[in-house]
Design a protein around this motif. Structure first.
Motif, PDB file in Angstrom:
ATOM      1  N   TRP A 208       0.790  -0.990  -0.094  1.00  0.00           N
ATOM      2  CA  TRP A 208      -0.274   0.294   0.146  1.00  0.00           C
ATOM      3  C   TRP A 208       0.793   1.702  -0.514  1.00  0.00           C
ATOM      4  CZ3 TRP A 208      -1.012  -3.867   3.694  1.00  0.00           C
ATOM      5  CH2 TRP A 208       0.684  -3.769   4.886  1.00  0.00           C
ATOM      6  N   ARG A 209       2.155   1.075  -0.027  1.00  0.00           N
ATOM      7  CA  ARG A 209       2.880   2.719  -0.291  1.00  0.00           C
ATOM      8  C   ARG A 209       2.899   2.822  -1.824  1.00  0.00           C
ATOM      9  NH1 ARG A 209       7.247   4.339   2.463  1.00  0.00           N
ATOM     10  NH2 ARG A 209       8.174   2.061   3.910  1.00  0.00           N
ATOM     11  N   LEU A 210       2.098   3.745  -1.559  1.00  0.00           N
ATOM     12  CA  LEU A 210       2.205   5.053  -2.772  1.00  0.00           C
ATOM     13  C   LEU A 210       2.624   5.583  -2.964  1.00  0.00           C
ATOM     14  CD1 LEU A 210      -1.866   4.879  -3.141  1.00  0.00           C
ATOM     15  CD2 LEU A 210       0.135   2.833  -3.689  1.00  0.00           C
ATOM     16  N   ASP A 211       3.598   6.633  -2.030  1.00  0.00           N
ATOM     17  CA  ASP A 211       4.267   8.234  -1.928  1.00  0.00           C
ATOM     18  C   ASP A 211       2.652   9.033  -1.839  1.00  0.00           C
ATOM     19  OD1 ASP A 211       6.593   6.875  -0.686  1.00  0.00           O
ATOM     20  OD2 ASP A 211       6.992   5.997  -2.962  1.00  0.00           O
ATOM     21  N   GLY A 212       1.558   8.667  -1.782  1.00  0.00           N
ATOM     22  CA  GLY A 212       0.991   9.681  -1.958  1.00  0.00           C
ATOM     23  C   GLY A 212      -0.640   9.290  -1.584  1.00  0.00           C
ATOM     24  N   PRO A 213      -1.477   9.654  -1.307  1.00  0.00           N
ATOM     25  CA  PRO A 213      -2.741   9.381  -0.747  1.00  0.00           C
ATOM     26  C   PRO A 213      -3.727   8.199  -1.513  1.00  0.00           C
ATOM     27  CG  PRO A 213      -3.424  11.631  -1.952  1.00  0.00           C
ATOM     28  CD  PRO A 213      -1.921  11.369  -1.882  1.00  0.00           C
ATOM     29  N   GLN A 214      -4.231   7.444  -1.650  1.00  0.00           N
ATOM     30  CA  GLN A 214      -5.571   6.765  -2.099  1.00  0.00           C
ATOM     31  C   GLN A 214      -6.375   7.564  -2.957  1.00  0.00           C
ATOM     32  OE1 GLN A 214      -6.146   2.930  -3.411  1.00  0.00           O
ATOM     33  NE2 GLN A 214      -4.789   3.268  -2.114  1.00  0.00           N
ATOM     34  N   PRO A 215      -5.877   6.905  -4.216  1.00  0.00           N
ATOM     35  CA  PRO A 215      -7.176   7.528  -4.736  1.00  0.00           C
ATOM     36  C   PRO A 215      -8.805   7.538  -4.577  1.00  0.00           C
ATOM     37  CG  PRO A 215      -6.001   5.888  -6.049  1.00  0.00           C
ATOM     38  CD  PRO A 215      -5.678   6.229  -4.954  1.00  0.00           C
ATOM     39  N   VAL A 216      -9.364   7.153  -3.821  1.00  0.00           N
ATOM     40  CA  VAL A 216     -10.365   7.268  -3.388  1.00  0.00           C
ATOM     41  C   VAL A 216     -10.800   8.220  -2.589  1.00  0.00           C
ATOM     42  CG1 VAL A 216     -12.734   5.764  -2.593  1.00  0.00           C
ATOM     43  CG2 VAL A 216     -11.217   4.421  -4.170  1.00  0.00           C
TER      44      VAL A 216
ATOM     45  N   ALA B  39      -5.836   0.873  -4.799  1.00  0.00           N
ATOM     46  CA  ALA B  39      -4.439   0.520  -5.628  1.00  0.00           C
ATOM     47  C   ALA B  39      -3.400   0.519  -4.831  1.00  0.00           C
ATOM     48  CB  ALA B  39      -4.159   2.452  -5.964  1.00  0.00           C
ATOM     49  N   THR B  40      -2.461  -0.632  -5.524  1.00  0.00           N
ATOM     50  CA  THR B  40      -1.649  -0.593  -4.827  1.00  0.00           C
ATOM     51  C   THR B  40      -0.510  -0.237  -5.524  1.00  0.00           C
ATOM     52  OG1 THR B  40      -1.356  -2.358  -7.140  1.00  0.00           O
ATOM     53  CG2 THR B  40      -2.788  -3.168  -5.014  1.00  0.00           C
ATOM     54  N   SER B  41       0.578  -0.431  -5.049  1.00  0.00           N
ATOM     55  CA  SER B  41       2.162  -0.263  -5.665  1.00  0.00           C
ATOM     56  C   SER B  41       2.471  -0.636  -6.930  1.00  0.00           C
ATOM     57  CB  SER B  41       2.975  -0.065  -4.614  1.00  0.00           C
ATOM     58  OG  SER B  41       3.276  -1.488  -3.557  1.00  0.00           O
ATOM     59  N   PHE B  42       1.240  -1.758  -7.056  1.00  0.00           N
ATOM     60  CA  PHE B  42       2.495  -2.941  -7.970  1.00  0.00           C
ATOM     61  C   PHE B  42       1.708  -2.584  -9.108  1.00  0.00           C
ATOM     62  CE2 PHE B  42       2.820  -5.696  -4.056  1.00  0.00           C
ATOM     63  CZ  PHE B  42       3.713  -6.213  -3.784  1.00  0.00           C
ATOM     64  N   THR B  43       2.676  -2.331 -10.684  1.00  0.00           N
ATOM     65  CA  THR B  43       2.241  -2.658 -11.697  1.00  0.00           C
ATOM     66  C   THR B  43       1.465  -4.435 -12.037  1.00  0.00           C
ATOM     67  OG1 THR B  43       4.414  -3.282 -12.901  1.00  0.00           O
ATOM     68  CG2 THR B  43       3.465  -1.110 -12.624  1.00  0.00           C
ATOM     69  N   ARG B  44       1.225  -4.703 -13.138  1.00  0.00           N
ATOM     70  CA  ARG B  44       0.291  -6.232 -13.860  1.00  0.00           C
ATOM     71  C   ARG B  44       1.690  -6.643 -13.522  1.00  0.00           C
ATOM     72  NH1 ARG B  44      -4.413  -7.162 -14.874  1.00  0.00           N
ATOM     73  NH2 ARG B  44      -6.164  -4.892 -15.781  1.00  0.00           N
ATOM     74  N   GLU B  45       3.189  -6.642 -14.108  1.00  0.00           N
ATOM     75  CA  GLU B  45       4.239  -7.631 -14.334  1.00  0.00           C
ATOM     76  C   GLU B  45       4.190  -7.573 -12.413  1.00  0.00           C
ATOM     77  OE1 GLU B  45       2.449  -5.874 -17.828  1.00  0.00           O
ATOM     78  OE2 GLU B  45       3.269  -4.591 -15.906  1.00  0.00           O
ATOM     79  N   GLN B  46       4.471  -6.359 -11.883  1.00  0.00           N
ATOM     80  CA  GLN B  46       5.775  -6.539 -10.636  1.00  0.00           C
ATOM     81  C   GLN B  46       4.303  -7.542  -9.649  1.00  0.00           C
ATOM     82  OE1 GLN B  46       4.923  -2.244  -9.820  1.00  0.00           O
ATOM     83  NE2 GLN B  46       7.428  -3.074 -10.215  1.00  0.00           N
ATOM     84  N   TRP B  47       3.136  -7.503  -9.942  1.00  0.00           N
ATOM     85  CA  TRP B  47       1.615  -7.734  -9.169  1.00  0.00           C
ATOM     86  C   TRP B  47       2.293  -9.521  -9.348  1.00  0.00           C
ATOM     87  CZ3 TRP B  47      -1.733  -7.204  -5.581  1.00  0.00           C
ATOM     88  CH2 TRP B  47      -1.980  -7.850  -5.280  1.00  0.00           C
ATOM     89  N   ALA B  48       2.044 -10.252 -10.358  1.00  0.00           N
ATOM     90  CA  ALA B  48       2.257 -11.192 -10.887  1.00  0.00           C
ATOM     91  C   ALA B  48       3.957 -12.105 -10.533  1.00  0.00           C
ATOM     92  CB  ALA B  48       1.677 -11.714 -12.740  1.00  0.00           C
ATOM     93  N   ALA B  49       5.021 -10.912 -10.587  1.00  0.00           N
ATOM     94  CA  ALA B  49       5.965 -11.465  -9.975  1.00  0.00           C
ATOM     95  C   ALA B  49       6.531 -11.673  -8.654  1.00  0.00           C
ATOM     96  CB  ALA B  49       6.783 -10.557 -10.815  1.00  0.00           C
TER      97      ALA B  49
END
Length: 235
Positions: A32-40, A193-203
């Protein structure tokens, strides 16, 4: 206070690898590290649904609280992890923002003053057991003003492959407990929103987690996972 069986949050904020659940997968970073607020949370603020003073529960990395302080709100934010609170105080000082960051037990809120017109819970409540959740909602009721708004982001039961949730977070269970002290006027499934792209999430994630039903990605390519968005009014 959060359920100790979920994970050692304080160790995670110290940069250590921690187990998720009882002997579960090791977590080496903070999803959950976004370096900013959660978009919602930004969306809710843009809609004018915050009125100060604001209390944030389980503030973690502090980004939502600091965002609200930048918007001019008087903010108190608490977490059970002392390491997170110390880091948040340092962030506030660096940015010249005033937020009252404190360590507190969510089920008691000892040391938290009353008089809040809005409360925010961005992904903390699902860390509690059913009994703890009821105590927490009662404690929130006690420190909020009549008619105060409560905004909650809470993972549904379907997310158990990612976090072994200690409580029941199906719609009926959440409404049952909220209705004791709050009146729910909005409850819908959104994307968190998570800190992961799809590729990072899968890996990064084990196959059971990587295959979770996702809500797609946001405009920055970050994986969104299902979460309840709840708005309730203090009864």
């Amino acid at each position: 206070m959060t359920d100790d069986k979920l994970m050692d949050f304080d160790a995670l904020y110290q940069g250590k690898s921690v187990a998720v659940g009882d002997g579960g997968e090791q977590l080496d970073n903070i999803p959950w590290r976004l370096d900013g607020p959660q978009p919602v949370v930004v969306e809710v603020a843009d809609n004018g649904e915050f009125t100060g003073p604001v209390l944030e529960s389980g503030c973690g990395l502090g980004d939502n609280a600091l965002f609200l302080a930048e918007r001019g709100y008087e903010v108190t934010a608490f977490d059970a992890a002392p390491t997170a609170i110390e880091q948040d105080k340092a962030k506030a000082a660096q940015r010249g923002l005033k937020v009252d960051f404190v360590v507190a037990d969510a089920t008691k809120l000892d040391g938290i003053a009353s008089g809040f017109n809005t409360a925010l819970d961005s992904a903390m409540m699902h860390c509690l057991s059913d009994e703890q959740r009821r105590d927490y909602l009662a404690a929130l009721h006690a420190v909020c003003t009549p008619g105060a708004l409560l905004h909650i982001l809470c993972f549904p039961d379907t997310i158990r492959a990612l976090f072994p949730l200690p409580g029941h977070t199906d719609e009926a269970s959440l409404r049952r407990d909220l209705d004791q002290h709050w009146r729910v006027d909005r409850m819908e499934m959104r994307g968190y929103a998570t800190s992961f792209t799809r590729e990072q999430w899968a890996a990064t994630m084990p196959p059971s987690v990587a295959a979770l039903p996702a809500e797609g990605v946001d405009d920055r390519g970050r994986v969104l996972i299902p979460i309840w968005q709840i708005r309730a009014i203090r009864a």
